[in-house]
Design a protein around this motif. Structure first.
Motif, PDB file in Angstrom:
ATOM      1  N   PRO A  41       0.841  -1.195   0.000  1.00 31.95           N
ATOM      2  CA  PRO A  41       0.000   0.000   0.000  1.00 31.95           C
ATOM      3  C   PRO A  41       0.874   1.242   0.000  1.00 31.95           C
ATOM      4  O   PRO A  41       1.948   1.255   0.584  1.00 31.95           O
ATOM      5  CB  PRO A  41      -0.784  -0.133   1.308  1.00 31.95           C
ATOM      6  N   ASP A  42       0.422   2.266  -0.665  1.00 32.01           N
ATOM      7  CA  ASP A  42       1.188   3.507  -0.671  1.00 32.01           C
ATOM      8  C   ASP A  42       0.713   4.387   0.486  1.00 32.01           C
ATOM      9  O   ASP A  42      -0.147   4.005   1.285  1.00 32.01           O
ATOM     10  CB  ASP A  42       1.081   4.220  -2.016  1.00 32.01           C
ATOM     11  N   PHE A  43       1.268   5.566   0.553  1.00 30.78           N
ATOM     12  CA  PHE A  43       0.945   6.481   1.638  1.00 30.78           C
ATOM     13  C   PHE A  43      -0.547   6.777   1.699  1.00 30.78           C
ATOM     14  O   PHE A  43      -1.114   6.925   2.774  1.00 30.78           O
ATOM     15  CB  PHE A  43       1.747   7.777   1.454  1.00 30.78           C
ATOM     16  N   PHE A  44      -1.207   6.818   0.550  1.00 32.53           N
ATOM     17  CA  PHE A  44      -2.629   7.158   0.529  1.00 32.53           C
ATOM     18  C   PHE A  44      -3.485   6.128   1.248  1.00 32.53           C
ATOM     19  O   PHE A  44      -4.575   6.448   1.705  1.00 32.53           O
ATOM     20  CB  PHE A  44      -3.109   7.370  -0.908  1.00 32.53           C
ATOM     21  N   ALA A  45      -2.995   4.892   1.377  1.00 33.08           N
ATOM     22  CA  ALA A  45      -3.741   3.883   2.127  1.00 33.08           C
ATOM     23  C   ALA A  45      -3.855   4.262   3.598  1.00 33.08           C
ATOM     24  O   ALA A  45      -4.822   3.899   4.266  1.00 33.08           O
ATOM     25  CB  ALA A  45      -3.066   2.516   1.980  1.00 33.08           C
ATOM     26  N   LEU A  46      -2.877   5.008   4.105  1.00 33.14           N
ATOM     27  CA  LEU A  46      -2.942   5.450   5.503  1.00 33.14           C
ATOM     28  C   LEU A  46      -4.077   6.440   5.711  1.00 33.14           C
ATOM     29  O   LEU A  46      -4.625   6.543   6.808  1.00 33.14           O
ATOM     30  CB  LEU A  46      -1.627   6.122   5.921  1.00 33.14           C
ATOM     31  N   LEU A  47      -4.413   7.177   4.679  1.00 33.65           N
ATOM     32  CA  LEU A  47      -5.438   8.210   4.812  1.00 33.65           C
ATOM     33  C   LEU A  47      -6.825   7.620   5.023  1.00 33.65           C
ATOM     34  O   LEU A  47      -7.747   8.336   5.415  1.00 33.65           O
ATOM     35  CB  LEU A  47      -5.415   9.143   3.598  1.00 33.65           C
ATOM     36  N   ASP A  48      -6.966   6.294   4.812  1.00 30.84           N
ATOM     37  CA  ASP A  48      -8.234   5.634   5.108  1.00 30.84           C
ATOM     38  C   ASP A  48      -8.541   5.693   6.603  1.00 30.84           C
ATOM     39  O   ASP A  48      -9.697   5.562   7.000  1.00 30.84           O
ATOM     40  CB  ASP A  48      -8.211   4.175   4.654  1.00 30.84           C
ATOM     41  N   ALA A  49      -7.510   5.872   7.422  1.00 29.94           N
ATOM     42  CA  ALA A  49      -7.707   5.949   8.873  1.00 29.94           C
ATOM     43  C   ALA A  49      -8.247   7.305   9.295  1.00 29.94           C
ATOM     44  O   ALA A  49      -8.677   7.475  10.436  1.00 29.94           O
ATOM     45  CB  ALA A  49      -6.383   5.661   9.598  1.00 29.94           C
ATOM     46  N   VAL A  50      -8.226   8.280   8.387  1.00 31.26           N
ATOM     47  CA  VAL A  50      -8.705   9.637   8.705  1.00 31.26           C
ATOM     48  C   VAL A  50     -10.165   9.736   8.294  1.00 31.26           C
ATOM     49  O   VAL A  50     -10.503   9.546   7.132  1.00 31.26           O
ATOM     50  CB  VAL A  50      -7.883  10.709   7.961  1.00 31.26           C
ATOM     51  N   PRO A  51     -11.053  10.040   9.251  1.00 30.36           N
ATOM     52  CA  PRO A  51     -12.461  10.188   8.870  1.00 30.36           C
ATOM     53  C   PRO A  51     -12.654  11.367   7.918  1.00 30.36           C
ATOM     54  O   PRO A  51     -11.960  12.374   8.024  1.00 30.36           O
ATOM     55  CB  PRO A  51     -13.179  10.454  10.194  1.00 30.36           C
ATOM     56  N   ASP A  52     -13.564  11.223   6.998  1.00 27.65           N
ATOM     57  CA  ASP A  52     -13.871  12.315   6.064  1.00 27.65           C
ATOM     58  C   ASP A  52     -15.058  13.087   6.636  1.00 27.65           C
ATOM     59  O   ASP A  52     -16.188  12.959   6.180  1.00 27.65           O
ATOM     60  CB  ASP A  52     -14.192  11.765   4.679  1.00 27.65           C
ATOM     61  N   ASP A  53     -14.768  13.865   7.681  1.00 28.47           N
ATOM     62  CA  ASP A  53     -15.825  14.661   8.297  1.00 28.47           C
ATOM     63  C   ASP A  53     -15.335  16.095   8.498  1.00 28.47           C
ATOM     64  O   ASP A  53     -14.177  16.410   8.250  1.00 28.47           O
ATOM     65  CB  ASP A  53     -16.285  14.037   9.622  1.00 28.47           C
ATOM     66  N   ALA A  54     -16.240  16.950   8.930  1.00 21.27           N
ATOM     67  CA  ALA A  54     -15.932  18.379   9.070  1.00 21.27           C
ATOM     68  C   ALA A  54     -14.806  18.625  10.072  1.00 21.27           C
ATOM     69  O   ALA A  54     -13.942  19.474   9.844  1.00 21.27           O
ATOM     70  CB  ALA A  54     -17.191  19.140   9.488  1.00 21.27           C
ATOM     71  N   SER A  55     -14.777  17.878  11.158  1.00 22.73           N
ATOM     72  CA  SER A  55     -13.745  18.075  12.186  1.00 22.73           C
ATOM     73  C   SER A  55     -12.353  17.756  11.650  1.00 22.73           C
ATOM     74  O   SER A  55     -11.406  18.511  11.871  1.00 22.73           O
ATOM     75  CB  SER A  55     -14.034  17.207  13.418  1.00 22.73           C
ATOM     76  N   SER A  56     -12.231  16.633  10.957  1.00 23.27           N
ATOM     77  CA  SER A  56     -10.927  16.246  10.401  1.00 23.27           C
ATOM     78  C   SER A  56     -10.457  17.253   9.358  1.00 23.27           C
ATOM     79  O   SER A  56      -9.274  17.604   9.311  1.00 23.27           O
ATOM     80  CB  SER A  56     -11.000  14.855   9.777  1.00 23.27           C
ATOM     81  N   ARG A  57     -11.387  17.711   8.525  1.00 24.39           N
ATOM     82  CA  ARG A  57     -11.014  18.708   7.513  1.00 24.39           C
ATOM     83  C   ARG A  57     -10.576  20.013   8.181  1.00 24.39           C
ATOM     84  O   ARG A  57      -9.609  20.637   7.758  1.00 24.39           O
ATOM     85  CB  ARG A  57     -12.182  18.947   6.549  1.00 24.39           C
ATOM     86  N   ARG A  58     -11.282  20.404   9.250  1.00 21.20           N
ATOM     87  CA  ARG A  58     -10.924  21.631   9.969  1.00 21.20           C
ATOM     88  C   ARG A  58      -9.542  21.520  10.603  1.00 21.20           C
ATOM     89  O   ARG A  58      -8.735  22.435  10.512  1.00 21.20           O
ATOM     90  CB  ARG A  58     -11.981  21.905  11.042  1.00 21.20           C
ATOM     91  N   VAL A  59      -9.247  20.371  11.205  1.00 26.59           N
ATOM     92  CA  VAL A  59      -7.926  20.146  11.799  1.00 26.59           C
ATOM     93  C   VAL A  59      -6.863  20.188  10.718  1.00 26.59           C
ATOM     94  O   VAL A  59      -5.813  20.824  10.881  1.00 26.59           O
ATOM     95  CB  VAL A  59      -7.886  18.805  12.565  1.00 26.59           C
ATOM     96  N   GLY A  60      -7.103  19.533   9.592  1.00 25.74           N
ATOM     97  CA  GLY A  60      -6.135  19.522   8.495  1.00 25.74           C
ATOM     98  C   GLY A  60      -5.847  20.918   7.969  1.00 25.74           C
ATOM     99  O   GLY A  60      -4.688  21.303   7.790  1.00 25.74           O
ATOM    100  N   ARG A  61      -6.896  21.680   7.740  1.00 28.54           N
ATOM    101  CA  ARG A  61      -6.708  23.054   7.236  1.00 28.54           C
ATOM    102  C   ARG A  61      -5.976  23.917   8.246  1.00 28.54           C
ATOM    103  O   ARG A  61      -5.099  24.713   7.883  1.00 28.54           O
ATOM    104  CB  ARG A  61      -8.062  23.670   6.880  1.00 28.54           C
TER     105      ARG A  61
END
Length: 140
Positions: A41-61
């Motif tokens: 698996p490449d690095f993008f497979a790790l991103l499956d562990a990150v929920p795709d919700d408003a909180s995660s997007r806010r933390v990322g930004r």
């Protein structure tokens, strides 16, 4: 009365031969699969562990805007890949194992004092950087 069907020795031996050949073919295909190189698996497979919700997007930004995470996905991947449990997660082909290793790395960050505060949330550095990486990947 119905007619009785007789199974002759020739029919029985033929059926056993077909079953035997099928089993031999299946067994040899399993053995051959052991020699085939598996896709890592490449690095993008790790991103499956990150929920795709408003909180995660806010933390990322917020991580990206504050400059606490590289804005370049390759540098962010390299930084995360230096952590032992993340390296192990990249070597795993099982999504459940990968997720468990990412979670274990987040716990290790807390134990080792690698925490960041983002919008009042105290997060592991790994978790916050994965949120930033997911935000970059979604934007690309």
């Amino acid at each position: 009365m119905g007619t009785a069907t007789r199974i002759t020795r020739r029919v029985a031996l033929g059926a056993l031969a077909v079953v035997g050949l099928g089993a031999a073919a299946y067994g040899s295909s399993l053995a051959a699969c052991g020699f085939v190189k598996r896709n890592r698996p490449d690095f993008f497979a790790l991103l499956d562990a990150v929920p795709d919700d408003a909180s995660s997007r806010r933390v990322g930004r917020a991580m990206l805007a504050s400059g606490r995470a590289p804005r370049d996905l390759a540098r962010l991947a390299a930084s995360l890949g230096e952590r032992p449990l993340i390296r192990a997660a990249l070597d795993s082909g099982c999504p459940d194992t990968r997720r468990a290793l990412v979670q274990a790395q987040c716990r290790a960050d807390f134990v080792e004092g690698r925490m960041v505060t983002v919008d009042g949330w105290v997060l592991s550095q790994t978790e916050a950087e994965l949120c930033a990486a997911a935000d970059i990947a979604r934007s690309a």
